[in-house]
Scaffold this active site. Structure first.
Site, PDB file in Angstrom:
ATOM      1  N   ARG A  15       0.833  -1.199   0.000  1.00 20.80           N
ATOM      2  CA  ARG A  15       0.000   0.000   0.000  1.00 20.80           C
ATOM      3  C   ARG A  15       0.875   1.261   0.000  1.00 20.80           C
ATOM      4  O   ARG A  15       2.079   1.187   0.232  1.00 20.80           O
ATOM      5  CB  ARG A  15      -0.918   0.009   1.226  1.00 20.80           C
ATOM      6  CG  ARG A  15      -2.003  -1.050   1.198  1.00 20.80           C
ATOM      7  CD  ARG A  15      -2.750  -1.144   2.514  1.00 20.80           C
ATOM      8  NE  ARG A  15      -1.928  -1.700   3.592  1.00 20.80           N
ATOM      9  CZ  ARG A  15      -2.361  -1.891   4.841  1.00 20.80           C
ATOM     10  NH1 ARG A  15      -3.585  -1.540   5.175  1.00 20.80           N
ATOM     11  NH2 ARG A  15      -1.547  -2.425   5.745  1.00 20.80           N
ATOM     12  N   LYS A  75       1.614   2.031   7.181  1.00 20.76           N
ATOM     13  CA  LYS A  75       1.999   1.259   8.357  1.00 20.76           C
ATOM     14  C   LYS A  75       2.871   2.080   9.302  1.00 20.76           C
ATOM     15  O   LYS A  75       3.406   3.117   8.942  1.00 20.76           O
ATOM     16  CB  LYS A  75       2.734  -0.014   7.947  1.00 20.76           C
ATOM     17  CG  LYS A  75       1.832  -1.037   7.265  1.00 20.76           C
ATOM     18  CD  LYS A  75       0.621  -1.408   8.120  1.00 20.76           C
ATOM     19  CE  LYS A  75       0.982  -2.169   9.369  1.00 20.76           C
ATOM     20  NZ  LYS A  75      -0.219  -2.469  10.220  1.00 20.76           N
ATOM     21  N   TYR A  94      -1.087   4.635  10.464  1.00 17.18           N
ATOM     22  CA  TYR A  94      -1.425   3.665  11.504  1.00 17.18           C
ATOM     23  C   TYR A  94      -0.213   3.506  12.416  1.00 17.18           C
ATOM     24  O   TYR A  94       0.927   3.434  11.946  1.00 17.18           O
ATOM     25  CB  TYR A  94      -1.769   2.301  10.897  1.00 17.18           C
ATOM     26  CG  TYR A  94      -3.119   2.246  10.221  1.00 17.18           C
ATOM     27  CD1 TYR A  94      -4.292   2.424  10.950  1.00 17.18           C
ATOM     28  CD2 TYR A  94      -3.232   1.983   8.866  1.00 17.18           C
ATOM     29  CE1 TYR A  94      -5.538   2.372  10.342  1.00 17.18           C
ATOM     30  CE2 TYR A  94      -4.463   1.919   8.245  1.00 17.18           C
ATOM     31  CZ  TYR A  94      -5.620   2.111   8.985  1.00 17.18           C
ATOM     32  OH  TYR A  94      -6.842   2.051   8.373  1.00 17.18           O
ATOM     33  N   HIS A  96      -0.663   1.732  16.092  1.00 14.22           N
ATOM     34  CA  HIS A  96      -0.878   0.537  16.930  1.00 14.22           C
ATOM     35  C   HIS A  96       0.196   0.450  18.017  1.00 14.22           C
ATOM     36  O   HIS A  96       0.971  -0.510  18.094  1.00 14.22           O
ATOM     37  CB  HIS A  96      -0.892  -0.729  16.070  1.00 14.22           C
ATOM     38  CG  HIS A  96      -1.962  -0.744  15.022  1.00 14.22           C
ATOM     39  ND1 HIS A  96      -3.307  -0.849  15.338  1.00 14.22           N
ATOM     40  CD2 HIS A  96      -1.893  -0.657  13.671  1.00 14.22           C
ATOM     41  CE1 HIS A  96      -4.022  -0.834  14.222  1.00 14.22           C
ATOM     42  NE2 HIS A  96      -3.192  -0.710  13.206  1.00 14.22           N
ATOM     43  N   GLU A 118      -5.927   4.775  13.617  1.00 15.54           N
ATOM     44  CA  GLU A 118      -6.825   3.814  14.274  1.00 15.54           C
ATOM     45  C   GLU A 118      -7.550   4.369  15.484  1.00 15.54           C
ATOM     46  O   GLU A 118      -8.460   3.710  16.015  1.00 15.54           O
ATOM     47  CB  GLU A 118      -6.056   2.545  14.672  1.00 15.54           C
ATOM     48  CG  GLU A 118      -5.082   2.692  15.827  1.00 15.54           C
ATOM     49  CD  GLU A 118      -3.702   3.136  15.391  1.00 15.54           C
ATOM     50  OE1 GLU A 118      -2.785   3.112  16.236  1.00 15.54           O
ATOM     51  OE2 GLU A 118      -3.515   3.519  14.217  1.00 15.54           O
ATOM     52  N   SER A 134     -10.611  -2.585   8.359  1.00 18.63           N
ATOM     53  CA  SER A 134     -11.293  -3.648   9.096  1.00 18.63           C
ATOM     54  C   SER A 134     -12.222  -4.427   8.169  1.00 18.63           C
ATOM     55  O   SER A 134     -12.350  -5.658   8.278  1.00 18.63           O
ATOM     56  CB  SER A 134     -12.099  -3.050  10.260  1.00 18.63           C
ATOM     57  OG  SER A 134     -11.251  -2.445  11.209  1.00 18.63           O
ATOM     58  N   ASP A 198     -20.376 -12.328  20.769  1.00 20.71           N
ATOM     59  CA  ASP A 198     -20.169 -10.943  21.199  1.00 20.71           C
ATOM     60  C   ASP A 198     -20.813 -10.781  22.561  1.00 20.71           C
ATOM     61  O   ASP A 198     -21.678 -11.585  22.948  1.00 20.71           O
ATOM     62  CB  ASP A 198     -20.771  -9.959  20.191  1.00 20.71           C
ATOM     63  CG  ASP A 198     -20.169  -8.563  20.308  1.00 20.71           C
ATOM     64  OD1 ASP A 198     -19.260  -8.243  19.527  1.00 20.71           O
ATOM     65  OD2 ASP A 198     -20.597  -7.806  21.205  1.00 20.71           O
ATOM     66  N   SER A 220     -21.072 -14.068  24.348  1.00 17.03           N
ATOM     67  CA  SER A 220     -19.729 -14.562  24.612  1.00 17.03           C
ATOM     68  C   SER A 220     -19.434 -14.580  26.112  1.00 17.03           C
ATOM     69  O   SER A 220     -19.274 -13.533  26.738  1.00 17.03           O
ATOM     70  CB  SER A 220     -18.694 -13.684  23.892  1.00 17.03           C
ATOM     71  OG  SER A 220     -17.396 -14.204  24.095  1.00 17.03           O
ATOM     72  N   VAL A 239     -11.605  -9.082  17.684  1.00 16.19           N
ATOM     73  CA  VAL A 239     -11.839  -8.285  18.882  1.00 16.19           C
ATOM     74  C   VAL A 239     -11.076  -6.966  18.794  1.00 16.19           C
ATOM     75  O   VAL A 239      -9.929  -6.949  18.354  1.00 16.19           O
ATOM     76  CB  VAL A 239     -11.381  -9.059  20.135  1.00 16.19           C
ATOM     77  CG1 VAL A 239     -11.594  -8.234  21.394  1.00 16.19           C
ATOM     78  CG2 VAL A 239     -12.135 -10.378  20.225  1.00 16.19           C
ATOM     79  N   VAL A 267      -7.107 -11.448  13.555  1.00 16.38           N
ATOM     80  CA  VAL A 267      -7.154 -10.135  12.907  1.00 16.38           C
ATOM     81  C   VAL A 267      -6.760  -9.035  13.889  1.00 16.38           C
ATOM     82  O   VAL A 267      -6.427  -7.926  13.484  1.00 16.38           O
ATOM     83  CB  VAL A 267      -8.551  -9.878  12.304  1.00 16.38           C
ATOM     84  CG1 VAL A 267      -8.558  -8.604  11.457  1.00 16.38           C
ATOM     85  CG2 VAL A 267      -9.001 -11.049  11.439  1.00 16.38           C
ATOM     86  N   ILE A 269      -4.120  -8.943  15.611  1.00 17.19           N
ATOM     87  CA  ILE A 269      -2.686  -9.059  15.867  1.00 17.19           C
ATOM     88  C   ILE A 269      -1.982  -7.698  15.875  1.00 17.19           C
ATOM     89  O   ILE A 269      -0.975  -7.514  16.572  1.00 17.19           O
ATOM     90  CB  ILE A 269      -2.026 -10.024  14.845  1.00 17.19           C
ATOM     91  CG1 ILE A 269      -0.612 -10.420  15.293  1.00 17.19           C
ATOM     92  CG2 ILE A 269      -2.038  -9.445  13.444  1.00 17.19           C
ATOM     93  CD1 ILE A 269      -0.566 -11.203  16.582  1.00 17.19           C
ATOM     94  N   ASP A 270      -2.498  -6.709  15.149  1.00 16.19           N
ATOM     95  CA  ASP A 270      -1.912  -5.363  15.182  1.00 16.19           C
ATOM     96  C   ASP A 270      -1.914  -4.789  16.597  1.00 16.19           C
ATOM     97  O   ASP A 270      -1.077  -3.955  16.938  1.00 16.19           O
ATOM     98  CB  ASP A 270      -2.676  -4.410  14.266  1.00 16.19           C
ATOM     99  CG  ASP A 270      -2.105  -4.390  12.854  1.00 16.19           C
ATOM    100  OD1 ASP A 270      -0.915  -4.692  12.699  1.00 16.19           O
ATOM    101  OD2 ASP A 270      -2.854  -4.084  11.915  1.00 16.19           O
ATOM    102  N   ASN A 300      -0.268  -7.136   8.619  1.00 17.88           N
ATOM    103  CA  ASN A 300      -0.719  -6.161   7.617  1.00 17.88           C
ATOM    104  C   ASN A 300      -1.499  -6.876   6.523  1.00 17.88           C
ATOM    105  O   ASN A 300      -1.208  -6.784   5.339  1.00 17.88           O
ATOM    106  CB  ASN A 300       0.455  -5.374   7.035  1.00 17.88           C
ATOM    107  CG  ASN A 300       1.478  -6.268   6.324  1.00 17.88           C
ATOM    108  OD1 ASN A 300       1.710  -7.402   6.725  1.00 17.88           O
ATOM    109  ND2 ASN A 300       2.080  -5.760   5.265  1.00 17.88           N
ATOM    110  N   MET A 301      -2.530  -7.585   6.956  1.00 14.24           N
ATOM    111  CA  MET A 301      -3.324  -8.399   6.048  1.00 14.24           C
ATOM    112  C   MET A 301      -3.814  -7.631   4.819  1.00 14.24           C
ATOM    113  O   MET A 301      -3.686  -8.112   3.687  1.00 14.24           O
ATOM    114  CB  MET A 301      -4.503  -9.004   6.813  1.00 14.24           C
ATOM    115  CG  MET A 301      -5.139 -10.213   6.143  1.00 14.24           C
ATOM    116  SD  MET A 301      -6.586 -10.825   7.066  1.00 14.24           S
ATOM    117  CE  MET A 301      -5.819 -11.297   8.606  1.00 14.24           C
TER     118      MET A 301
END
Length: 371
Positions: A15, A75, A94, A96, A118, A134, A198, A220, A239, A267, A269-270, A300-301
């Site tokens: 990107r 990133k 981003y 994180h 984010e 997302s 959830d 959940s 989450v 997802v 993991i960031d 970075n999916m």
């Protein structure tokens, strides 16, 4: 203002912070844009397109960091990039930071003004600059999980949608937000047996009304989560706690209850990941195995679908970037509390509470920058 963008150097990150179209929006307003040569290759944007948009091309990232008043990225800056930041320079990308003390320390030491996509908010309480990525990550998580389930990739050898006479795969989505909704939408569309977990009754009601019989919803709790994970072929961790480290919901003990070759896609993991056994991977080596369970934890999916992701990201980041360029960062933040929520580090201080708390650092409220 002088705005700069560089070629991303994180592993398999294609990107780019600014498209040629975004560059033209700046130059048409009289701003100067500096672009590192080759920055847009990953999305099929040539240097010539950037030149036609009014950009000035330079040969190295160092030249961009040296000249730009605001650096727009995708990133988080890598160590070599963080070393080039200077006091008062604006970094818009981003970040994180909550699970990344090393980056946080470097950004504090730089004295730069660090605005994280984010944590920028909107009037509805959403995270508009995170939302498009997302959406991409949620949809990609199902593709990635389906591939990892193939026997050649270490999985159980299960087809998500099954075939007539054979049951479909059981997919469990933890979290019913933007990532979870998009993951469930993709999995249900492929014919999988989908359950979404959830803790919000409102979220569960909304998902139930949308999916009707195409996906199940479940509150959940520790017990329900353990039960669903044990029966799953594919678990997608979706989450999010805004700006903070993700909670570790799936423990290593739970892995022992799962079927050999089942797949976890994290997802979150960031933000450190929501599985106890998660650690960040790259597109070069996306998976690893713990206790016979395949883990996909690419940080970075969306970078794998760079063109789609870049244009989706620019559509939401550009308006704020233009306001920063027009008014300067301090006035832009003062005029917009939602953009102010994106300020994570300023003048060596951590201004985002969840980051400060997560890393044990002093929190200086962002409002204090205005005196």
């Amino acid at each position: 203002m002088i705005i700069g963008t560089v070629k991303e150097i994180k592993n398999h990150e294609y990107r780019v912070g600014l498209t040629p179209e975004s560059v033209h929006e700046f130059t048409a307003r009289g701003h100067e844009v500096i672009v590192e040569a080759g920055a847009g290759e990953g999305i099929g944007a040539s240097d010539d397109q950037y030149l036609k948009a009014g950009a000035t091309l330079v040969s190295t990232a160092a030249e961009v960091f040296a000249k730009a008043e605001m650096v727009v990225k995708v990133k988080e800056p890598q160590p070599v990039e963080r070393a080039m930041l200077r006091k008062g320079q604006i970094l818009y990308t981003y970040l994180h930071l909550a699970p990344d003390p090393e980056q946080t320390r470097d950004l504090m030491a730089s004295g730069a003004v660090c605005i994280a996509y984010e944590t920028v908010t909107d009037a509805q309480g959403g995270l508009p600059l995170l939302k498009p990525m997302s959406q991409v990550a949620g949809r990609m998580s199902v593709q990635a999980g389906a591939t990892a389930l193939e026997k050649a990739h270490g999985g159980r050898g299960v087809l998500l949608g099954g075939v007539p006479g054979v049951l479909p795969a059981k997919v469990v989505v933890i979290g019913g937000g933007v990532v979870g909704f998009n993951a469930a939408q993709m999995a249900a569309g492929l014919g999988a047996d989908v359950t979404i977990l959830d803790r919000s009754p409102e979220v569960l009601e909304r998902l139930g009304m949308y999916f009707e019989a195409r996906a199940k919803t479940r509150f959940s709790s520790r017990a329900s989560l353990a039960e669903e994970v044990a029966a799953a072929d594919l678990v997608i961790g979706a989450v999010l706690v805004a700006g903070a480290a993700a909670p570790k919901l799936v423990t290593r003990d739970m892995l022992k209850t799962m079927r050999k070759g089942a797949v976890l896609v994290d997802v979150a993991i960031d933000q450190g990941g929501c599985f106890e056994t998660s650690h960040a991977t790259t597109h070069a080596e996306p998976t690893y195995v713990v206790d016979d369970i395949v883990h996909y934890c690419v940080a970075n999916m969306p970078g794998a679908v760079a063109r789609t992701s870049t244009y989706a990201l620019n559509s939401v980041t550009l308006p704020h970037a233009l306001r920063i360029a027009e008014h300067g960062w301090k006035k832009a933040l003062q005029n917009d509390p939602h953009l102010l929520a994106g300020l994570n580090v300023w003048d060596g201080k951590v201004t985002y509470q969840a980051v400060a708390e997560g890393l044990g650092l002093e929190h200086v409220p962002a409002e204090k920058i205005f005196g």
